[in-house]
Design an enzyme around this catalytic site. Structure first.
Site, PDB file in Angstrom:
ATOM      1  N   ARG A 275      39.497  39.363  40.234  1.00 53.37           N
ATOM      2  CA  ARG A 275      38.601  40.178  41.058  1.00 53.37           C
ATOM      3  C   ARG A 275      37.383  39.344  41.396  1.00 53.37           C
ATOM      4  NH1 ARG A 275      35.123  45.404  39.117  1.00 53.37           N
ATOM      5  NH2 ARG A 275      33.630  43.766  38.646  1.00 53.37           N
TER       6      ARG A 275
ATOM      7  N   TYR B   7      25.272  44.599  41.432  1.00 56.37           N
ATOM      8  CA  TYR B   7      26.028  44.972  40.242  1.00 56.37           C
ATOM      9  C   TYR B   7      27.176  43.998  39.948  1.00 56.37           C
ATOM     10  CZ  TYR B   7      28.674  47.532  36.805  1.00 56.37           C
ATOM     11  OH  TYR B   7      29.326  47.882  35.662  1.00 56.37           O
TER      12      TYR B   7
ATOM     13  N   ASP C 255      35.956  44.992  44.440  1.00 54.05           N
ATOM     14  CA  ASP C 255      35.493  46.350  44.132  1.00 54.05           C
ATOM     15  C   ASP C 255      34.246  46.644  44.960  1.00 54.05           C
ATOM     16  OD1 ASP C 255      34.766  48.742  42.962  1.00 54.05           O
ATOM     17  OD2 ASP C 255      34.960  48.023  40.894  1.00 54.05           O
TER      18      ASP C 255
ATOM     19  N   HIS D 210      32.671  49.600  44.870  1.00 51.83           N
ATOM     20  CA  HIS D 210      31.838  50.548  44.099  1.00 51.83           C
ATOM     21  C   HIS D 210      31.327  51.735  44.905  1.00 51.83           C
ATOM     22  CE1 HIS D 210      31.703  49.213  40.045  1.00 51.83           C
ATOM     23  NE2 HIS D 210      31.630  47.961  40.430  1.00 51.83           N
TER      24      HIS D 210
ATOM     25  N   GLU E 249      38.930  48.067  46.274  1.00 53.26           N
ATOM     26  CA  GLU E 249      38.772  49.175  45.315  1.00 53.26           C
ATOM     27  C   GLU E 249      37.557  50.045  45.647  1.00 53.26           C
ATOM     28  OE1 GLU E 249      38.674  47.678  41.332  1.00 53.26           O
ATOM     29  OE2 GLU E 249      37.505  49.363  40.587  1.00 53.26           O
TER      30      GLU E 249
ATOM     31  N   GLU F 152      38.869  55.387  39.199  1.00 50.68           N
ATOM     32  CA  GLU F 152      38.270  55.200  37.863  1.00 50.68           C
ATOM     33  C   GLU F 152      37.292  56.317  37.511  1.00 50.68           C
ATOM     34  OE1 GLU F 152      36.563  51.234  38.540  1.00 50.68           O
ATOM     35  OE2 GLU F 152      34.607  52.109  38.221  1.00 50.68           O
TER      36      GLU F 152
ATOM     37  N   ARG G 202      43.795  54.296  39.580  1.00 50.50           N
ATOM     38  CA  ARG G 202      43.028  53.444  38.659  1.00 50.50           C
ATOM     39  C   ARG G 202      42.418  54.168  37.469  1.00 50.50           C
ATOM     40  NH1 ARG G 202      41.382  49.301  37.903  1.00 50.50           N
ATOM     41  NH2 ARG G 202      39.167  49.621  38.173  1.00 50.50           N
TER      42      ARG G 202
ATOM     43  N   GLU H 269      43.621  45.959  34.552  1.00 51.35           N
ATOM     44  CA  GLU H 269      42.317  45.279  34.477  1.00 51.35           C
ATOM     45  C   GLU H 269      42.040  44.938  33.013  1.00 51.35           C
ATOM     46  OE1 GLU H 269      38.975  47.810  35.365  1.00 51.35           O
ATOM     47  OE2 GLU H 269      37.733  46.129  36.024  1.00 51.35           O
TER      48      GLU H 269
ATOM     49  N   TRP I  46      26.860  54.670  43.917  1.00 50.54           N
ATOM     50  CA  TRP I  46      27.415  53.750  42.942  1.00 50.54           C
ATOM     51  C   TRP I  46      28.696  53.203  43.483  1.00 50.54           C
ATOM     52  CZ3 TRP I  46      28.172  50.543  39.384  1.00 50.54           C
ATOM     53  CH2 TRP I  46      27.212  50.426  38.354  1.00 50.54           C
TER      54      TRP I  46
HETATM   55  C1  CS2 Z   1      34.134  48.690  37.380  1.00 50.98           C
HETATM   56  C2  CS2 Z   1      33.526  49.091  36.072  1.00 50.98           C
HETATM   57  O1  CS2 Z   1      35.891  47.787  36.139  1.00 50.98           O
HETATM   58  C3  CS2 Z   1      35.575  48.254  37.215  1.00 50.98           C
HETATM   59  O2  CS2 Z   1      36.327  48.356  38.149  1.00 50.98           O
HETATM   60  O3  CS2 Z   1      34.043  49.595  38.414  1.00 50.98           O
HETATM   61  O4  CS2 Z   1      32.799  47.975  35.640  1.00 50.98           O
HETATM   62  C4  CS2 Z   1      32.592  50.283  36.080  1.00 50.98           C
HETATM   63  O5  CS2 Z   1      31.473  50.030  36.848  1.00 50.98           O
HETATM   64  C5  CS2 Z   1      32.194  50.644  34.674  1.00 50.98           C
HETATM   65  O6  CS2 Z   1      33.334  50.894  33.918  1.00 50.98           O
HETATM   66  C6  CS2 Z   1      31.277  51.860  34.629  1.00 50.98           C
HETATM   67  O7  CS2 Z   1      31.162  52.306  33.341  1.00 50.98           O
HETATM   68 MG    MG Z   2      35.772  49.593  39.686  1.00 49.80          MG
END
Ligand code: CS2
Ligand code: MG
Length: 404
Positions: free
Chosen positions: A147, A159, A212, A214, A238, A264, A285, A341, A404
């Site tokens: 990734r 981030y 990702d 987010h 993602e 997620e 996911r 992952e 986020w």
């Molecule tokens: C992220 C995570 O792994 C991922 O794909 O989106 O780092 C996520 O931000 C964290 O698990 C939040 O707790």
């Molecule tokens: Mg993620």
């Protein structure tokens, strides 16, 4: 067999983890992960105040019935706190059942569908050269897929990427208030295709590359990004749009063949229903830990399989080794496995949670120990108590709080 006790252990061997330990009158104990990053104590209270008192006296073999009792019986269904708590009970009971059977959990889920579990690791850099070094490091560790996340020119802190003052992401997680990062979607959209171009030029067409977003894009921004990345054949894009509005993905899907991965922050099959039946996504996911456990996630994956949607379980550092082990047993057993992952854990975390699963040559395996194959060193856990920590937030250049 009867459940005699259920205890919640909160420990911070580098970051916070919430673990449920279920004890039985036959001496078997089961573990479940209930870690909800940044809101850990809410789940700990849900479990110790509201769930543990209900478990004493139940037959631990009745996993489905106990799941329905905690999900339907609470009236207040769904949501991340509830579903993380239900997940911990579900996984602890599967751990007990599999230990009682003398089999690794994946055998009770139908047995292995593959020999080992392919993973992807995280590469990130403040700029493209630093990212290329990070990809090289993941490849040297054996990861078969990577990734890629980078800083964006003009932004100080993004981030998953180290800030310009050299402060690491891990430090941000330990702050008593959320770190404030900055964001500019247009600058990001301009920069990312060049990042993919550089990574492809360096590592060739064969390396699976993931990214990702987010949840930070509007549907039309996500559609454009998907199109712009198509020449570089990403493995997936993602969480391109905010998770609440599943219909956004219709627009994205109509405009790009870049594969889409979401889930997620989803908690139940209902969050996925339209996305799966309309075939708007390619990868589901969710983590065992945030989806109510092995029981409902197995059902989701079987449902998704009918629509050629694959399993790609969330596996960041904030899923504990207990949650990771549960994921690996499912990964081995479901036919529609996509990728896992895997970010690994600190050495101290591996000591607090000794485990049978192994990572070698970029692949994971849950091991052959009966049950989940993870134990908890309670003395070591107690020596590293809970530390308040938050995920960062991000603001646009004018100060507006962003997704986020
Ligand atoms: C992220 C995570 O792994 C991922 O794909 O989106 O780092 C996520 O931000 C964290 O698990 C939040 O707790
Ligand atoms: Mg993620």
């Amino acid at each position: 067999m009867r459940i005699t006790d259920a205890q919640v252990v909160v420990t911070s061997p580098g970051r916070n983890f919430v673990t449920l330990k279920v004890t039985t009158d036959e001496g078997l104990t089961g573990l479940g992960d209930a870690t909800l990053n940044g809101r850990e104590l809410a789940v700990a209270s849900y479990l110790s105040d509201h769930v543990a008192p209900l478990l004493a006296g139940l037959d631990p073999h009745r996993i489905e019935d106990t799941w329905q009792y905690l999900y339907r019986g609470a009236y207040w269904r769904r949501g991340p706190v509830t579903m993380a708590a239900v997940a911990a009970v579900d996984v602890a009971l599967w751990d007990i059942k599999a230990q009682a059977a003398g089999l690794p959990l994946y055998q009770l889920l139908g047995g292995a569908c593959r020999d080992r579990i392919a993973t992807y690791g995280h590469a990130n850099g403040r700029d493209i050269p630093e990212l290329l070094d990070s990809v090289r490091a993941r490849l040297a560790e054996g990861y078969p897929a990577v990734r890629v996340q980078t800083g964006v020119p003009g932004l100080r802190a993004v981030y998953g990427v180290h800030t310009t003052d050299g402060e690491g992401v891990a430090v941000a997680h330990q702050r008593a208030r959320p770190l404030v990062e900055d964001w500019d979607t247009e600058a990001y959209l301009r920069h990312l295709p060049a990042v993919f171009e550089a990574v492809r030029a360096e590592f060739g067409p064969g390396l699976p590359l993931l990214h990702d977003a987010h949840h930070r894009l509007t549907p039309v921004q996500a559609a454009r990004l998907g199109k712009d990345l198509e020449p570089y054949r990403p493995f997936w894009l993602e969480d391109c749009t905010p998770a609440e509005n599943q219909e956004a993905l219709r627009l994205v899907r109509r405009h790009t063949t870049t594969p889409l991965a979401v889930g997620e922050v989803f908690n139940t099959v209902h969050d996925y229903r339209g996305l799966v039946t309309e075939q708007l996504i390619d990868y589901a996911r969710s983590a065992v830990t945030h989806f109510g456990g092995v029981t409902p996630l197995r059902k989701l994956f079987d449902f998704a399989a009918q629509y050629q949607v694959k399993a790609a379980i969330h596996g960041p550092e904030d899923i504990s080794p207990v949650g990771m082990a549960a994921a690996l047993h499912l990964d081995l057993a479901v036919h529609n496995f996509g990728i896992q992952e895997y970010s690994g854990h600190t050495p101290l975390t591996h000591e607090v949670f000794p485990h049978a699963y192994t990572f070698s040559d970029g692949h994971l395996h849950p091991g052959e120990t009966p049950g989940l194959g993870v134990r908890l060193d309670e003395e070591l856990a107690a020596a590293h108590p809970y530390e308040p920590a938050y995920l960062p937030v991000n603001r646009l250049q004018d100060g507006t709080l962003h997704d986020w």
